[in-house]
Design a protein around this motif. Structure first.
Motif, PDB file in Angstrom:
ATOM      1  N   THR A  10       5.332  -3.293  14.160  1.00 42.06           N
ATOM      2  CA  THR A  10       5.602  -4.342  13.167  1.00 42.06           C
ATOM      3  C   THR A  10       7.019  -4.083  12.642  1.00 42.06           C
ATOM      4  OG1 THR A  10       4.837  -3.059  11.298  1.00 42.06           O
ATOM      5  CG2 THR A  10       3.152  -4.332  12.497  1.00 42.06           C
ATOM      6  N   GLY A  67      -9.732   6.156   8.859  1.00 43.32           N
ATOM      7  CA  GLY A  67      -9.192   7.505   8.746  1.00 43.32           C
ATOM      8  C   GLY A  67      -7.679   7.472   8.684  1.00 43.32           C
ATOM      9  N   ASP A  68      -7.110   8.652   8.577  1.00 43.71           N
ATOM     10  CA  ASP A  68      -5.659   8.780   8.550  1.00 43.71           C
ATOM     11  C   ASP A  68      -5.096   8.512   9.954  1.00 43.71           C
ATOM     12  OD1 ASP A  68      -3.066   9.792   7.437  1.00 43.71           O
ATOM     13  OD2 ASP A  68      -3.399  11.244   9.049  1.00 43.71           O
ATOM     14  N   ALA A  69      -4.051   7.699  10.026  1.00 40.92           N
ATOM     15  CA  ALA A  69      -3.519   7.255  11.319  1.00 40.92           C
ATOM     16  C   ALA A  69      -3.145   8.429  12.231  1.00 40.92           C
ATOM     17  CB  ALA A  69      -2.302   6.365  11.093  1.00 40.92           C
ATOM     18  N   ARG A  78      -6.359   4.702   0.568  1.00 45.12           N
ATOM     19  CA  ARG A  78      -5.261   3.728   0.745  1.00 45.12           C
ATOM     20  C   ARG A  78      -4.304   3.902  -0.431  1.00 45.12           C
ATOM     21  NH1 ARG A  78      -6.185  -2.719   1.393  1.00 45.12           N
ATOM     22  NH2 ARG A  78      -5.610  -2.504   3.552  1.00 45.12           N
ATOM     23  N   THR A 100       0.830  -1.225   0.000  1.00 37.42           N
ATOM     24  CA  THR A 100       0.000   0.000   0.000  1.00 37.42           C
ATOM     25  C   THR A 100       0.859   1.268   0.000  1.00 37.42           C
ATOM     26  OG1 THR A 100      -0.466   0.325   2.381  1.00 37.42           O
ATOM     27  CG2 THR A 100      -1.832  -1.277   1.238  1.00 37.42           C
ATOM     28  N   ASP A 132      -7.414   2.347  10.279  1.00 37.00           N
ATOM     29  CA  ASP A 132      -6.879   2.137   8.935  1.00 37.00           C
ATOM     30  C   ASP A 132      -7.588   3.091   7.983  1.00 37.00           C
ATOM     31  OD1 ASP A 132      -5.249  -0.537   7.629  1.00 37.00           O
ATOM     32  OD2 ASP A 132      -6.275   0.844   6.249  1.00 37.00           O
ATOM     33  N   VAL A 133      -6.845   3.541   6.995  1.00 39.50           N
ATOM     34  CA  VAL A 133      -7.418   4.452   6.001  1.00 39.50           C
ATOM     35  C   VAL A 133      -8.390   3.709   5.083  1.00 39.50           C
ATOM     36  CG1 VAL A 133      -5.679   4.195   4.183  1.00 39.50           C
ATOM     37  CG2 VAL A 133      -6.686   6.435   4.602  1.00 39.50           C
ATOM     38  N   GLY A 146      -2.569   1.293  11.406  1.00 41.66           N
ATOM     39  CA  GLY A 146      -1.813   1.203  10.156  1.00 41.66           C
ATOM     40  C   GLY A 146      -1.035  -0.089  10.026  1.00 41.66           C
ATOM     41  N   ALA A 147      -1.657  -1.191  10.391  1.00 37.81           N
ATOM     42  CA  ALA A 147      -1.038  -2.522  10.243  1.00 37.81           C
ATOM     43  C   ALA A 147      -2.175  -3.518  10.028  1.00 37.81           C
ATOM     44  CB  ALA A 147      -0.250  -2.894  11.490  1.00 37.81           C
ATOM     45  N   ARG A 148      -2.022  -4.361   9.019  1.00 37.49           N
ATOM     46  CA  ARG A 148      -3.089  -5.344   8.766  1.00 37.49           C
ATOM     47  C   ARG A 148      -2.951  -6.564   9.675  1.00 37.49           C
ATOM     48  NH1 ARG A 148      -2.058  -5.111   2.388  1.00 37.49           N
ATOM     49  NH2 ARG A 148      -0.099  -4.301   3.253  1.00 37.49           N
ATOM     50  N   GLY A 153       2.091  -0.061  12.512  1.00 41.25           N
ATOM     51  CA  GLY A 153       2.792  -0.602  11.355  1.00 41.25           C
ATOM     52  C   GLY A 153       3.190   0.459  10.361  1.00 41.25           C
ATOM     53  N   LYS A 154       3.522  -0.006   9.164  1.00 41.34           N
ATOM     54  CA  LYS A 154       4.064   0.928   8.188  1.00 41.34           C
ATOM     55  C   LYS A 154       3.020   1.911   7.658  1.00 41.34           C
ATOM     56  CE  LYS A 154       4.885  -2.832   4.866  1.00 41.34           C
ATOM     57  NZ  LYS A 154       3.646  -3.520   4.599  1.00 41.34           N
ATOM     58  N   GLY A 155       1.722   1.620   7.870  1.00 41.62           N
ATOM     59  CA  GLY A 155       0.688   2.607   7.526  1.00 41.62           C
ATOM     60  C   GLY A 155       0.778   3.809   8.451  1.00 41.62           C
ATOM     61  N   ALA A 169       1.858   7.611   7.454  1.00 43.18           N
ATOM     62  CA  ALA A 169       1.024   8.756   7.836  1.00 43.18           C
ATOM     63  C   ALA A 169       1.783   9.789   8.680  1.00 43.18           C
ATOM     64  CB  ALA A 169      -0.194   8.255   8.618  1.00 43.18           C
TER      65      ALA A 169
HETATM   66  P1  ADP Z   1       2.745  -3.763   8.443  1.00 39.63           P
HETATM   67  O1  ADP Z   1       3.418  -4.553   7.360  1.00 39.63           O
HETATM   68  O2  ADP Z   1       3.618  -2.761   9.083  1.00 39.63           O
HETATM   69  O3  ADP Z   1       2.050  -4.663   9.405  1.00 39.63           O
HETATM   70  P2  ADP Z   1       0.584  -3.358   6.609  1.00 39.63           P
HETATM   71  O4  ADP Z   1       1.174  -3.085   5.278  1.00 39.63           O
HETATM   72  O5  ADP Z   1       0.057  -4.724   6.838  1.00 39.63           O
HETATM   73  O6  ADP Z   1       1.603  -2.894   7.746  1.00 39.63           O
HETATM   74  O7  ADP Z   1      -0.610  -2.372   6.855  1.00 39.63           O
HETATM   75  C1  ADP Z   1      -0.539  -1.028   6.523  1.00 39.63           C
HETATM   76  C2  ADP Z   1      -1.958  -0.520   6.578  1.00 39.63           C
HETATM   77  O8  ADP Z   1      -1.887   0.888   6.707  1.00 39.63           O
HETATM   78  C3  ADP Z   1      -2.767  -0.822   5.325  1.00 39.63           C
HETATM   79  O9  ADP Z   1      -3.925  -1.558   5.659  1.00 39.63           O
HETATM   80  C4  ADP Z   1      -3.121   0.561   4.788  1.00 39.63           C
HETATM   81  O10 ADP Z   1      -4.442   0.640   4.308  1.00 39.63           O
HETATM   82  C5  ADP Z   1      -2.956   1.430   6.006  1.00 39.63           C
HETATM   83  N1  ADP Z   1      -2.644   2.823   5.733  1.00 39.63           N
HETATM   84  C6  ADP Z   1      -1.959   3.362   4.721  1.00 39.63           C
HETATM   85  N2  ADP Z   1      -1.897   4.688   4.835  1.00 39.63           N
HETATM   86  C7  ADP Z   1      -2.546   5.003   5.967  1.00 39.63           C
HETATM   87  C8  ADP Z   1      -2.840   6.222   6.637  1.00 39.63           C
HETATM   88  N3  ADP Z   1      -2.418   7.404   6.173  1.00 39.63           N
HETATM   89  N4  ADP Z   1      -3.539   6.157   7.771  1.00 39.63           N
HETATM   90  C9  ADP Z   1      -3.984   4.971   8.270  1.00 39.63           C
HETATM   91  N5  ADP Z   1      -3.743   3.802   7.682  1.00 39.63           N
HETATM   92  C10 ADP Z   1      -3.031   3.812   6.548  1.00 39.63           C
END
Ligand code: ADP
Length: 577
Positions: free
Chosen positions: A255, A330-332, A166, A106, A313-314, A288-290, A229-231, A235
């Motif tokens: 994560t 929403g935005d993290a 997303r 994403t 999560d967005v 922001g982590a699945r 997480g990376k989301g 953000a």
């Molecule tokens: P990780 O690998 O760190 O566990 P993932 O890639 O599984 O993270 O999950 C990242 C999530 O963050 C995704 O579901 C994505 O929709 C979400 N995301 C991306 N941008 C944003 C944002 N600005 N705010 C909130 N969530 C976000």
């Protein structure tokens, strides 16, 4: 003899013609692209040169796969779409690696491929492929320019869509005939200004009642945990995360790529007590982590049966898929700000003596002590831990701005994740959601371009390195401050691990499927292009190579020789093989 003034002569601006390649280059610059990654060839070479003339820096790779990985990571690091340029047919197919990587992680990205003449499509033209069909599974939007005048609008739309909601990849197909069409400068300028400045998409806030519900759950939890997480990193939520953790005293678990939003050394870090934290928490705020394989799907036995999830999560679809107790779309950063605001009205804090905080802290300390005892051993020939400790200390000694760590491999990535310390956000790039091998060099190049003040250090297995090793030439060509450390154990997971019963059949004398040439001189690959190569098989050799290459901030490869039998097959994912 007097001549009549030539009333038909037009000004240079009016008479100049702009072709599709130039318009595409200028449209990219107008959309805010400051960099583009790719491989040139028919029919896109002029797109690259015209984009450069318009102010876009083009980073030329050997393979679209690496360039695509670079574009995807650039999107993550900068929050703006990374751009990949490829030729048609096979170039587009190679680029799919990057596009799919942006999709699965994403991250925002725009891939642009040339394609064959529209009139010749279906007749077996040079590098002909239905590229729109090929990219469809991996993109938010696939667009094809059928005439030159469409180019500026398509570029703006792709850029805006890649970042909206997303993040993900978008694709633009530029047929050769469209790139060769021309229009007047006046028309080009007006098309570019009409397409410019689309209204930035706003992510709506969640209902405040849902925020209140989430805060109430956290407030009354006996064993709360925040996972990010990376989301959340994408953000730029680090400030809000810090405020949340420090006001509530709730332990946190990042994560792998969420590491660094708060320093790994923070007293509320539950990383070293991961199994306890996820196994026993009763309310988990996941930002922001699945809840995918990396987080054990949020299911027993790794999580407790009655844990209540609050997901931020967005993506509404993501929240609908996981069916949490409370879902905050929403935005993290924004949602955490709302949560923090709600808490501020009636603050609560667990405190260091809270039984849950104490249990996590004790477990983390015990595990760190066990790991430290292992790390303290000076094992030669190298296992994974001894050199990783030396690398950790050299990276930590760099201070701030912290180096960006790129990591891939099975054992190398697993051990690195446990040992290397992240202290600043978005300083870790690894194999990500798919566990993709081969991302390393592309990520290194993206990181060095996106964050020119930081040193980039890659800690890679020899297998991961091999996927894109030729890009060391790209490092040298652009003189990027990247040090690639190759854990050389002579193969995938190491040497030949077959039992005698498995070594049978007509091809039994072939090298094992997991083996590479033993003792490969990877450092000389870098030297071939004028970069610096080191071979290190002892602590002193490694320390000296790290010290010299980190201070030089020039491209270097350290060929780190380790025991071929030190690792485990599939790293920590043996059960998946
Ligand atoms: P990780 O690998 O760190 O566990 P993932 O890639 O599984 O993270 O999950 C990242 C999530 O963050 C995704 O579901 C994505 O929709 C979400 N995301 C991306 N941008 C944003 C944002 N600005 N705010 C909130 N969530 C976000």
């Amino acid at each position: 003899m007097a001549t009549e003034p030539n009333t038909k002569t037009s000004t240079p601006t009016e008479s100049a013609l702009v072709d599709g390649s130039e318009l595409a280059g200028r449209a990219l610059a107008a959309a805010g692209a400051s960099h583009m990654f790719g491989v040139v060839g028919i029919p896109v070479t002029a797109v690259a040169t015209r984009a450069v003339a318009a102010g876009v820096r083009f980073i030329a790779f050997h393979n679209e796969q690496s360039a695509g990985y670079a574009a995807s990571a650039y999107g993550y690091l900068t929050g703006r779409p990374g751009v990949l340029l490829t030729v048609s047919g096979p170039g587009c197919v190679h680029g799919l690696a990057g596009l799919s990587n942006a999709w699965v992680n994403t991250w925002p990205m725009v891939m642009i491929s040339g394609s064959c003449d529209q009139a010749d499509f279906g007749k077996g033209d040079f590098q002909e492929l239905d590229q729109i069909a090929a990219v469809k599974p991996f993109v938010k939007l696939a667009l094809k320019a059928t005439s030159i005048s469409e180019i500026p609008r398509l570029v703006q739309t792709a850029f805006a869509t890649a970042c909206a909601g997303r993040p993900g990849g978008c694709y633009i197909d530029l047929p050769a005939d469209v790139l060769h069409q021309t229009i007047s400068e006046t028309e080009a300028s007006s098309l570019l200004s009409e397409a410019a400045n689309p209204i930035p998409p706003q992510i709506p806030d969640p209902e405040i009642a849902e925020v209140e519900k989430a805060v109430s759950l956290l407030r009354h939890a006996a064993r709360p945990l925040i996972v990010f997480g990376k989301g959340a990193a994408y953000a730029r939520a680090e400030g809000a995360v810090k405020k949340f953790v420090e006001t509530t005293g709730i332990p946190f678990l990042p994560t792998p790529m969420g590491k660094g939003l708060l320093p790994d050394t923070h007293e509320l870090a539950a990383t070293a007590a991961r199994s306890l934290a996820i196994g026993k928490c009763d309310v988990a705020l996941v930002v922001g982590a699945r809840l995918n394989w990396l987080l054990h799907f949020g299911e027993p036995p790794r999580w407790s049966n009655d844990v209540k999830f609050i997901l931020v999560d967005v993506s509404k679809e993501e929240i609908e898929l996981r069916k949490p107790h409370v879902g905050l779309v929403g935005d993290a950063k924004r949602v955490l700000d709302l949560i923090n605001r709600e808490i501020k009205d009636d603050p609560f804090c667990l405190g260091k003596t809270h039984p849950w905080v104490e249990a996590i802290s004790k477990k983390a300390k015990d595990n760190v002590a066990k790991m430290d005892a292992q790390l303290a051993k000076e094992v030669v020939p190298f296992n994974f831990l001894t050199p990783m400790r030396i690398i950790r200390d050299a990276i930590s000694a760099q201070g701030s701005p912290a180096p960006i760590l790129v990591s891939e491999g099975a054992n190398t990535m697993d051990v690195g994740r446990a040992v290397l310390v992240q202290s600043e956000p978005r300083t870790r790039l690894d194999a990500g959601t798919w566990g993709t091998m081969g991302v390393g060099l592309g990520y290194c190049i993206a990181a060095a371009i996106a964050e020119p003040n930081r040193l980039v250090v890659a800690v890679e297995g020899d297998s991961g390195f091999g996927f894109s090793a030729m890009e060391v030439e790209t490092l040298v060509r652009y003189q990027l401050p990247v040090v690639v450390i190759v854990f050389n154990n002579g193969g995938v997971y190491g040497g030949d691990r077959r039992t005698p019963e498995e070594v049978t059949g007509p091809h039994k004398d072939d090298p094992a499927p997991t083996s590479f040439v033993p003792g490969a001189a990877y450092h000389t690959l870098m030297e071939a292009f004028g970069g610096k190569g080191y071979r290190a098989s002892t602590p002193d050799e490694l320390k000296s190579a790290l010290s010299e290459s980190f201070s030089a901030r020039k491209p270097a490869v350290i060929n780190l020789i380790i025991d071929p039998y030190a690792g485990a097959e599939s790293g920590r994912l043996q059960h998946k093989n």
